[in-house]
Design a protein around this motif. Structure first.
Motif, PDB file in Angstrom:
ATOM      1  N   VAL A 277       0.831  -1.208   0.000  1.00 51.51           N
ATOM      2  CA  VAL A 277       0.000   0.000   0.000  1.00 51.51           C
ATOM      3  C   VAL A 277       0.863   1.255   0.000  1.00 51.51           C
ATOM      4  CG1 VAL A 277      -1.862   1.236   1.176  1.00 51.51           C
ATOM      5  CG2 VAL A 277      -1.816  -1.265   1.209  1.00 51.51           C
ATOM      6  N   ARG A 278       1.909   1.247   0.837  1.00 63.08           N
ATOM      7  CA  ARG A 278       2.857   2.356   0.936  1.00 63.08           C
ATOM      8  C   ARG A 278       2.199   3.663   1.363  1.00 63.08           C
ATOM      9  NH1 ARG A 278       7.836   1.314  -1.230  1.00 63.08           N
ATOM     10  NH2 ARG A 278       8.029  -0.642  -2.414  1.00 63.08           N
ATOM     11  N   ALA A 279       1.121   3.541   2.130  1.00 64.85           N
ATOM     12  CA  ALA A 279       0.426   4.732   2.632  1.00 64.85           C
ATOM     13  C   ALA A 279      -0.489   4.293   3.780  1.00 64.85           C
ATOM     14  CB  ALA A 279      -0.389   5.391   1.526  1.00 64.85           C
ATOM     15  N   PRO A 280      -0.833   5.198   4.667  1.00 61.04           N
ATOM     16  CA  PRO A 280      -1.785   4.837   5.735  1.00 61.04           C
ATOM     17  C   PRO A 280      -3.125   4.431   5.139  1.00 61.04           C
ATOM     18  CG  PRO A 280      -0.671   6.911   6.226  1.00 61.04           C
ATOM     19  CD  PRO A 280      -0.337   6.583   4.804  1.00 61.04           C
ATOM     20  N   ILE A 281      -3.841   3.532   5.825  1.00 67.02           N
ATOM     21  CA  ILE A 281      -5.159   3.115   5.348  1.00 67.02           C
ATOM     22  C   ILE A 281      -6.197   3.276   6.454  1.00 67.02           C
ATOM     23  CG2 ILE A 281      -4.148   1.465   3.735  1.00 67.02           C
ATOM     24  CD1 ILE A 281      -5.124  -0.777   5.561  1.00 67.02           C
ATOM     25  N   LEU A 282      -7.417   3.521   6.027  1.00 69.15           N
ATOM     26  CA  LEU A 282      -8.559   3.657   6.927  1.00 69.15           C
ATOM     27  C   LEU A 282      -9.260   2.313   7.091  1.00 69.15           C
ATOM     28  CD1 LEU A 282      -9.937   6.973   5.409  1.00 69.15           C
ATOM     29  CD2 LEU A 282      -8.932   6.724   7.694  1.00 69.15           C
ATOM     30  N   PRO A 283     -10.133   2.177   8.083  1.00 69.72           N
ATOM     31  CA  PRO A 283     -10.908   0.938   8.213  1.00 69.72           C
ATOM     32  C   PRO A 283     -11.642   0.607   6.921  1.00 69.72           C
ATOM     33  CG  PRO A 283     -11.153   2.265  10.186  1.00 69.72           C
ATOM     34  CD  PRO A 283     -10.380   3.090   9.210  1.00 69.72           C
ATOM     35  N   GLY A 284     -11.774  -0.700   6.657  1.00 69.10           N
ATOM     36  CA  GLY A 284     -12.398  -1.144   5.422  1.00 69.10           C
ATOM     37  C   GLY A 284     -11.431  -1.207   4.264  1.00 69.10           C
ATOM     38  N   PHE A 285     -10.131  -1.140   4.567  1.00 68.46           N
ATOM     39  CA  PHE A 285      -9.068  -1.191   3.552  1.00 68.46           C
ATOM     40  C   PHE A 285      -9.154  -0.015   2.578  1.00 68.46           C
ATOM     41  CE2 PHE A 285     -10.012  -5.541   4.893  1.00 68.46           C
ATOM     42  CZ  PHE A 285      -8.745  -5.986   5.289  1.00 68.46           C
ATOM     43  N   VAL A 286      -9.588   1.133   3.087  1.00 71.30           N
ATOM     44  CA  VAL A 286      -9.725   2.331   2.261  1.00 71.30           C
ATOM     45  C   VAL A 286      -8.447   3.148   2.346  1.00 71.30           C
ATOM     46  CG1 VAL A 286     -10.988   4.489   1.914  1.00 71.30           C
ATOM     47  CG2 VAL A 286     -12.217   2.409   2.583  1.00 71.30           C
ATOM     48  N   VAL A 287      -7.881   3.468   1.193  1.00 70.35           N
ATOM     49  CA  VAL A 287      -6.690   4.316   1.133  1.00 70.35           C
ATOM     50  C   VAL A 287      -7.149   5.744   0.850  1.00 70.35           C
ATOM     51  CG1 VAL A 287      -4.470   4.718   0.023  1.00 70.35           C
ATOM     52  CG2 VAL A 287      -5.333   2.381   0.278  1.00 70.35           C
ATOM     53  N   ASP A 288      -7.098   6.586   1.873  1.00 66.67           N
ATOM     54  CA  ASP A 288      -7.575   7.960   1.733  1.00 66.67           C
ATOM     55  C   ASP A 288      -6.939   8.802   2.824  1.00 66.67           C
ATOM     56  OD1 ASP A 288      -8.897  10.156   0.833  1.00 66.67           O
ATOM     57  OD2 ASP A 288     -10.924   9.455   1.314  1.00 66.67           O
ATOM     58  N   GLN A 289      -7.022  10.088   2.655  1.00 69.49           N
ATOM     59  CA  GLN A 289      -6.460  11.011   3.629  1.00 69.49           C
ATOM     60  C   GLN A 289      -7.451  11.215   4.764  1.00 69.49           C
ATOM     61  OE1 GLN A 289      -3.353  12.221   3.325  1.00 69.49           O
ATOM     62  NE2 GLN A 289      -3.444  13.272   5.306  1.00 69.49           N
ATOM     63  N   ALA A 290      -6.997  11.072   6.004  1.00 67.25           N
ATOM     64  CA  ALA A 290      -7.863  11.257   7.169  1.00 67.25           C
ATOM     65  C   ALA A 290      -7.700  12.664   7.717  1.00 67.25           C
ATOM     66  CB  ALA A 290      -7.523  10.228   8.240  1.00 67.25           C
ATOM     67  N   ASP A 291      -8.735  13.135   8.404  1.00 71.24           N
ATOM     68  CA  ASP A 291      -8.661  14.446   9.040  1.00 71.24           C
ATOM     69  C   ASP A 291      -7.656  14.452  10.182  1.00 71.24           C
ATOM     70  OD1 ASP A 291     -10.603  15.407   7.321  1.00 71.24           O
ATOM     71  OD2 ASP A 291     -12.245  14.807   8.653  1.00 71.24           O
ATOM     72  N   ASP A 292      -7.509  13.286  10.848  1.00 74.45           N
ATOM     73  CA  ASP A 292      -6.574  13.164  11.959  1.00 74.45           C
ATOM     74  C   ASP A 292      -5.982  11.759  11.925  1.00 74.45           C
ATOM     75  OD1 ASP A 292      -5.852  12.529  14.977  1.00 74.45           O
ATOM     76  OD2 ASP A 292      -6.013  14.706  14.834  1.00 74.45           O
ATOM     77  N   PRO A 293      -4.692  11.582  12.245  1.00 76.86           N
ATOM     78  CA  PRO A 293      -4.075  10.245  12.219  1.00 76.86           C
ATOM     79  C   PRO A 293      -4.765   9.224  13.100  1.00 76.86           C
ATOM     80  CG  PRO A 293      -2.385  11.951  12.349  1.00 76.86           C
ATOM     81  CD  PRO A 293      -3.705  12.639  12.522  1.00 76.86           C
ATOM     82  N   ILE A 294      -5.526   9.681  14.102  1.00 78.71           N
ATOM     83  CA  ILE A 294      -6.201   8.749  15.002  1.00 78.71           C
ATOM     84  C   ILE A 294      -7.236   7.895  14.265  1.00 78.71           C
ATOM     85  CG2 ILE A 294      -8.125  10.240  15.698  1.00 78.71           C
ATOM     86  CD1 ILE A 294      -7.685   9.285  18.559  1.00 78.71           C
ATOM     87  N   GLU A 295      -7.672   8.351  13.097  1.00 80.31           N
ATOM     88  CA  GLU A 295      -8.676   7.623  12.327  1.00 80.31           C
ATOM     89  C   GLU A 295      -8.101   6.447  11.546  1.00 80.31           C
ATOM     90  OE1 GLU A 295     -11.146  10.159   9.912  1.00 80.31           O
ATOM     91  OE2 GLU A 295     -10.786  11.881  11.224  1.00 80.31           O
ATOM     92  N   TYR A 296      -6.789   6.416  11.364  1.00 79.59           N
ATOM     93  CA  TYR A 296      -6.194   5.380  10.530  1.00 79.59           C
ATOM     94  C   TYR A 296      -6.235   4.010  11.206  1.00 79.59           C
ATOM     95  CZ  TYR A 296      -4.246   8.865   7.334  1.00 79.59           C
ATOM     96  OH  TYR A 296      -4.094   9.864   6.412  1.00 79.59           O
ATOM     97  N   TRP A 297      -6.467   2.985  10.386  1.00 79.89           N
ATOM     98  CA  TRP A 297      -6.346   1.599  10.850  1.00 79.89           C
ATOM     99  C   TRP A 297      -4.863   1.251  10.966  1.00 79.89           C
ATOM    100  CZ3 TRP A 297      -8.568  -3.153   7.702  1.00 79.89           C
ATOM    101  CH2 TRP A 297      -8.428  -4.311   8.474  1.00 79.89           C
ATOM    102  N   SER A 298      -4.094   1.585   9.956  1.00 78.55           N
ATOM    103  CA  SER A 298      -2.638   1.443   9.999  1.00 78.55           C
ATOM    104  C   SER A 298      -2.019   2.736   9.493  1.00 78.55           C
ATOM    105  CB  SER A 298      -2.173   0.275   9.130  1.00 78.55           C
ATOM    106  OG  SER A 298      -0.747   0.277   9.016  1.00 78.55           O
ATOM    107  N   ARG A 299      -0.976   3.204  10.183  1.00 78.52           N
ATOM    108  CA  ARG A 299      -0.336   4.455   9.804  1.00 78.52           C
ATOM    109  C   ARG A 299       0.918   4.230   8.958  1.00 78.52           C
ATOM    110  NH1 ARG A 299      -0.761   7.911  15.513  1.00 78.52           N
ATOM    111  NH2 ARG A 299      -2.951   7.384  15.950  1.00 78.52           N
ATOM    112  N   ASN A 300       1.155   2.984   8.557  1.00 83.83           N
ATOM    113  CA  ASN A 300       2.304   2.656   7.707  1.00 83.83           C
ATOM    114  C   ASN A 300       3.618   3.025   8.402  1.00 83.83           C
ATOM    115  OD1 ASN A 300       3.616   1.722   5.368  1.00 83.83           O
ATOM    116  ND2 ASN A 300       3.673   3.775   4.473  1.00 83.83           N
TER     117      ASN A 300
END
Length: 490
Positions: free
Chosen positions: A155-178
């Motif tokens: 992926v080479r980027a942080p991902i959100l829940p549901g395997f979504v690769v997108d920019q989050a408003d805050d890092p706390i929302e990420y499932w993985s921060r890479n």
């Protein structure tokens, strides 16, 4: 020419007794249940809330059906009645709850978790229980590492829940921060939360070490699992988990010292030293909290937790005795919690202290019930660990490493509960109920009707060595071991 008699000491050894397919499947199901509780929020992050809810309810129904079909031996007078009292009070709170929908939903999770804990404790022996916990923890540790590795490599980027690769408003929302190979940053594993990954990694180190001390096979692999768990524990970077590990170390050293005592009054000095170290540690933590938490990369107020505690205690003071209604965890979509306390723009789902949380939900009555529950668990777990196994006149049987698990788990939950509410749900509550009930039903490893009946049902000959237990698959009479009666202690 060799001549063999029918005496066990000279009879040719037979092949190990194979476990029945049904019992292998049962143990596999228990491993899956343990994995679900240990992985926690990973299911929500991967499949969503609706799918996770359906899986959780279906799992509870299946375990209940298996329990009814198998009918394992249960000593009713030895049920964990303090657990029953706490769950009953939480259920009664539905009558006066200020958030009845949240109470009903979270009560369902509490009931299912409690049922699963009692089910596993009743259908598995002590050795199988620790073995199943080790298997589940291997899955959690392996998937956490592989998940972070997959994100880093592909992926080479942080991902959100549901395997979504997108920019989050805050890092706390990420499932993985890479952050797997960003050594100065924290990783979150499949849970998507470093504060949830760290205590599970610590538990994994304990369980794998107990398996190693018990003489389990494939020792080299156990060392590898311990190394992987230690890597994830350190990389999670949880200040609370570091303090928890220190507390676990103190408890372990004290237990091992207690086991060296040979005279009735010899343990007194160890108890005094234990109290001095414990109180001294708490005093030093309070007086040097600025220095300690700053060195761990945290603020002295435990990253804003004092603000959360103040708001929750203020609400608890409005209904001091009965509380506002059970809600573990808080449902962020409920109007009572939506936007009430926020952190990094997200609605907080817990009080970050299980005692503060319970005081708001179930009042002083709930806090007392939970305190008595923990007191009973810690008391039984402590003496389960430090007392020699004894069910007859013999008082020199060796200790079993398996008996260390409950008291070390108790240390994790109590220290973790000072900064998190996680011991009130998922694996924290499941292990508390499962181990507490197991100690009451089977206070000796390998001894008693509950332990023996399960062994018979899995197709294993019932024979135990002088330690009160043996690894599955050892045939009766092997090594000249004597068959022992169940004893009153079971």
């Amino acid at each position: 020419m060799a001549v063999h008699s029918k005496h066990p000491a000279s009879a040719p050894p037979g092949p190990p007794v194979r476990e029945k397919t049904g019992h292998l499947m049962l143990r596999g199901w228990c491993i899956l249940v343990l994995f679900m509780s240990l992985s926690g929020t990973a299911w929500v992050n991967a499949f969503g809330e609706l799918t996770t809810t359906v899986i959780t309810i279906a799992g509870g129904v299946l375990s209940a059906a298996l329990w009814i079909a198998l009918r394992p031996p249960v000593q009713w007078r030895r049920l964990p009645w303090f657990v029953v009292a706490y769950v009953a009070w939480a259920t009664l709170s539905l009558a006066w709850s200020a958030w009845p929908a949240t109470t009903a939903l979270t009560l369902l999770l509490l009931w299912i978790t409690t049922l699963q804990a009692l089910f596993i404790g009743s259908v598995l022996t002590w050795r199988e229980l620790v073995r199943a916990a080790a298997s589940a923890l291997k899955w959690v540790m392996a998937l956490s590492f592989l998940f972070e590795l997959w994100v880093w490599v592909f992926v080479r980027a942080p991902i959100l829940p549901g395997f979504v690769v997108d920019q989050a408003d805050d890092p706390i929302e990420y499932w993985s921060r890479n952050n797997l190979f960003e050594w100065d940053k924290r990783i979150q594993g499949i849970m998507g939360n470093a504060n949830l990954l760290a205590p599970v990694a610590l538990l994994a180190i304990i369980v794998f070490s107990i398996r190693l001390a018990s003489g389990a096979p494939r020792r080299t692999f156990l060392w590898i699992w311990i190394g992987l768990s230690a890597f994830l524990f350190v990389r999670a970077g949880s200040a609370t988990a570091y303090l928890t590990a220190a507390a676990v170390g103190v408890v372990l050293i004290t237990v091992l010292l207690m086991r060296t005592a040979t005279k009735p009054g010899e343990r007194t000095k160890y108890y005094v030293a234990y109290v001095v170290v414990g109180l001294g540690g708490l005093l030093a933590l309070w007086l040097l909290r600025d220095t300690i938490f700053t060195s761990l990369g945290r603020s002295a107020d435990l990253t804003g937790r004092e603000r959360i505690w103040g708001a929750v205690l203020a609400r608890a003071a409005e209904r001091p005795w009965t509380g506002w209604g059970f809600a573990t965890p808080w449902v962020p979509t409920d109007p009572a919690f939506d936007g009430w306390i926020t952190d990094h723009g997200q609605t907080v789902m817990q009080a970050h202290n299980m005692w503060v949380d319970v005081s708001m939900q179930l009042g002083i009555v709930g806090v007392v019930l939970l305190a008595v529950l923990y007191l009973a668990f810690v008391w039984r777990a402590w003496f389960f660990a430090i007392d020699r196994p004894r069910w007859d006149l013999r008082a020199d049987r060796p200790y079993s490493p398996l008996t260390l698990l409950p008291t070390l788990v108790g240390a994790i939950l109590l220290v973790q509960g000072l900064a998190e509410s996680s011991p009130l749900l998922l694996w924290g509550w499941l292990f508390l109920v499962m181990l507490g009930a197991k100690i009451k039903q089977s206070p000796h490893v390998g001894v008693g009707p509950a332990e023996q009946t399960v062994a018979i049902e899995r197709g294993e000959a019932v024979a135990r060595d002088e330690t009160g237990g043996r690894e599955p698959g050892t045939p009766a009479g092997a090594g000249g071991a004597a068959d022992l009666p169940a004893g009153r202690g079971a």
